[in-house]
Enzyme design. Sequence first.
Site, PDB file in Angstrom:
ATOM      1  CG  ASP A   8      -9.766   4.488  -0.415  1.00 57.50           C
ATOM      2  OD1 ASP A   8     -10.835   4.148   0.111  1.00 57.50           O
ATOM      3  OD2 ASP A   8      -9.354   4.012  -1.492  1.00 57.50           O
ATOM      4  CE  LYS A 106     -12.131   2.354  -2.088  1.00 57.00           C
ATOM      5  NZ  LYS A 106     -10.899   2.109  -2.815  1.00 57.00           N
ATOM      6  CB  CYS A 151     -10.188   5.823  -4.534  1.00 59.81           C
ATOM      7  SG  CYS A 151      -9.241   4.304  -4.841  1.00 59.81           S
TER       8      CYS A 151
END
Length: 205
Positions: A8, A106, A151
Amino acid sequence: MTALILVDIQNDFVPGGALPVKEGDEIAPIINRLQSRFDLVIATQDWHPANHGSFAANHPGKKPGDIIELNGLKQILWPVHCVQNTPGAAFVPTLDIRRVARIFQKGTDPGIDSYSGFFDNGHRKATGLGDWLKANRVSYVYVCGLATDYCVKFTALDAVQLGFKVYLLEGACRGVNMRPGDIDDALEEMRRAGVTILRGEHMKG
Ligand SMILES: [Zn+2]
């Protein structure tokens, strides 16, 4: 085979973005220098529809930081971030993505959040990352990116569960630390689960 997973590293998660992680932009040059040491480089991308259930704005009267129940799971509410096809969802421009073999998106289901790059938060659906790594004969997974206490942590924990030998490149991660100590707690949780924490920039186990 070794794989480096870039978690991310997106505009909304660095200073100036919608959900900035302090010093989040500092990891891009570090990661750029590291990439050539790994056989494969993979990236995950938070990729929400505008009506995503993790956005406080989609719950009247709620604000970021509030906790609700979303389809049976405890959900922290966040500012609107990483909406599909917006600049905030794009990778940080200083991150070199030329070696990224595959991007796993995601958080695409509005009804459930997804911190891990492998599964949604209810472990209901897989992104395909685990199968992809196994198909490519990867045994050693190195994790870096944003954010250490969300994450990155859940990606590393799922990788352990799937049977990979997992290393966290601590110097190539930054965390949210919503409550003081969250980052340290996340590191400890990963360590207890079997993740090897590598400090500094010279981090291949
Ligand atoms: Zn998100």
